[in-house]
Every structure is written in C-alpha cells, then in structure tokens.
Design an enzyme around this catalytic site. Sequence first.
Site, PDB file in Angstrom:
ATOM      1  N   THR A 274      14.047   7.130  -4.220  1.00  0.00           N
ATOM      2  CA  THR A 274      13.699   5.957  -3.430  1.00  0.00           C
ATOM      3  C   THR A 274      12.320   6.163  -2.795  1.00  0.00           C
ATOM      4  OG1 THR A 274      14.758   6.751  -1.390  1.00  0.00           O
ATOM      5  CG2 THR A 274      16.130   5.500  -2.946  1.00  0.00           C
ATOM      6  N   GLY A 275      11.615   5.066  -2.589  1.00  0.00           N
ATOM      7  CA  GLY A 275      10.279   5.168  -2.015  1.00  0.00           C
ATOM      8  C   GLY A 275       9.329   5.919  -2.912  1.00  0.00           C
TER       9      GLY A 275
ATOM     10  N   SER B 270       4.580   5.557  -3.476  1.00  0.00           N
ATOM     11  CA  SER B 270       3.466   6.167  -2.735  1.00  0.00           C
ATOM     12  C   SER B 270       3.897   7.498  -2.155  1.00  0.00           C
ATOM     13  CB  SER B 270       2.990   5.241  -1.600  1.00  0.00           C
ATOM     14  OG  SER B 270       4.009   5.091  -0.623  1.00  0.00           O
ATOM     15  N   GLY B 271       2.912   8.236  -1.644  1.00  0.00           N
ATOM     16  CA  GLY B 271       3.183   9.448  -0.891  1.00  0.00           C
ATOM     17  C   GLY B 271       3.984  10.491  -1.633  1.00  0.00           C
TER      18      GLY B 271
ATOM     19  N   TYR C  73      12.574   7.076  15.306  1.00  0.00           N
ATOM     20  CA  TYR C  73      12.410   7.855  14.082  1.00  0.00           C
ATOM     21  C   TYR C  73      13.186   9.168  14.167  1.00  0.00           C
ATOM     22  CZ  TYR C  73      10.137  10.747  10.518  1.00  0.00           C
ATOM     23  OH  TYR C  73       9.900  11.586   9.455  1.00  0.00           O
TER      24      TYR C  73
END
Length: 263
Positions: free
Chosen positions: A7-8, A11-12, A161
Amino acid sequence: MSTVLITGATSGLGRYVAFELVRSGHVVLAHGRDRDRTERLVEELRAEGEAAGFVADLASLTQVRELGAQVAEAHPELDVLVNNAGVGSGDPGSGREVSADGHELRLAVNYLAPVVLTRALLPVLRRNAPARIVNVGSAGQEPLDFADPELTRGYSGVAAYCRSKFALAAHTFALAEESAGTGVAVNVLHPATYMDTSMVRAAGIEPWNTVADGAPGVLALATRDLGSGGYFDGTRPARAHEDAYDPGVRKRLSAVTEQLLGL
C-alpha cells in the site's frame, strides 16, 4: 518468489520497495490513491518484471474493503502484505482532519485501514502460508487515550500520528499471537528516522535519511523468515512503547477498534 501487495506504493518508501522487489523476481501489486500515478508506476514496474495496480483511498473504509476483495479475487496466490501507506503529522499548526467515515484522519489511515485490509486478506494469506504481514510503523509512539481515541480534545497532528503508530504496533503483537500456528508471520518496524519523503517535508522537517536507508528492514521482513510478533528498527530487533506489549492495553484497544469499525 512471492506475490506482494504494497500500500502507498506510488511514492517514497513504498515506491522504492516496489522496484526492489520486482527486480528480485517477485510479483508486485502496487496500491495507490491516484489512478494516473498508479498506472504510471505499474507501467514502470512492468519494464522490470511482473506487476499490477490497485486504486483505493484508504481514508474510506468502504474502499479499503473493496481493495481487499479485488486483490483476493485477482491474486489468490498473495502471500505478502506490506501495510506501508500512511499520513504524517501534517503541516505545523494544522487542525484536526477527518476521514470519509468521520474518523480522525491519522487514526483512520495509519491504523484502521491496515486493520480492515489485513482482515480482508487474512484468509488468502493463511491459504498461502508461509506468508507475511509487514506493518510499517514508527519509533514515534504515544499510547491512545481510550476515553478520547479520536483526539477530539487538545488536538495535535504529532500526537495523532504517534497514537496511530502505537495502535498499529499493539495490534501487530495481538495479531501475531492470534496467528500462531497458521504460518502467517506478523511484524512491525520503524524503517528509518525522518526519511526524505513528502510526509516528512510537509511537517517542516529536514530529512535525516533517504528512502533507501529505510528499505532494508521492509525487504527483510517481506522476504525472510524473521519470526513473528516482533518490532524492528530497520533490520534490528528493537522495542516498541512498553504499553504496546501490555495485554490489558491490547484488549482495550481491540474493544475500541471494534467500536470504531461498528462491529
């Protein structure tokens, strides 16, 4: 070789790990929130190996459940899940945000979404054991206030967070215990401190590390047998916040999670 959902991945850290895995011969299922970016990523990955793309906004639990169903149907051979997508603390001084379902955004994306996606895919992973679940956490952890899990009072993006990452760690340890004997290893890690990602830069922080510095731990947990129920700092076994190991805290977290999910 494995079939890995990340997932995600657009990018990064997720993007870097996706290329490392596909170049090693693994099948990479790349998730992204934006369709165009996801399709471009998959095109690049296919120049290196086998890949497919899936689009969903993890701020919507309905879309998370649909993502799980789509992956399970299209790739019943799935044996690795990397819950990497996340939302950072936000711009300094920014206010509280909510998800499509009305949950505090960081709790929703960083914790509730991985829980829901993992539950949807657990039957597939168990059928393909030995299998692995890798939860990308953070050394930044702060216990939830069970009287106000959605941080409606005294909001801080940093606190939101850290609480979401604490919840993810505690959930990992509980799921690892539940999964004992099933052949599904469940671990959580802090990949590296302040990697050069949009998440870090949005918080006004000058990066300390590159995404390449954070990748080895994710890759190790995704591809090797390193046991289950561990917390790692990169590739090294480490300790999460002490409360994440407390059975009483984990029990209360489970109850709050069920309540938030309406179960």
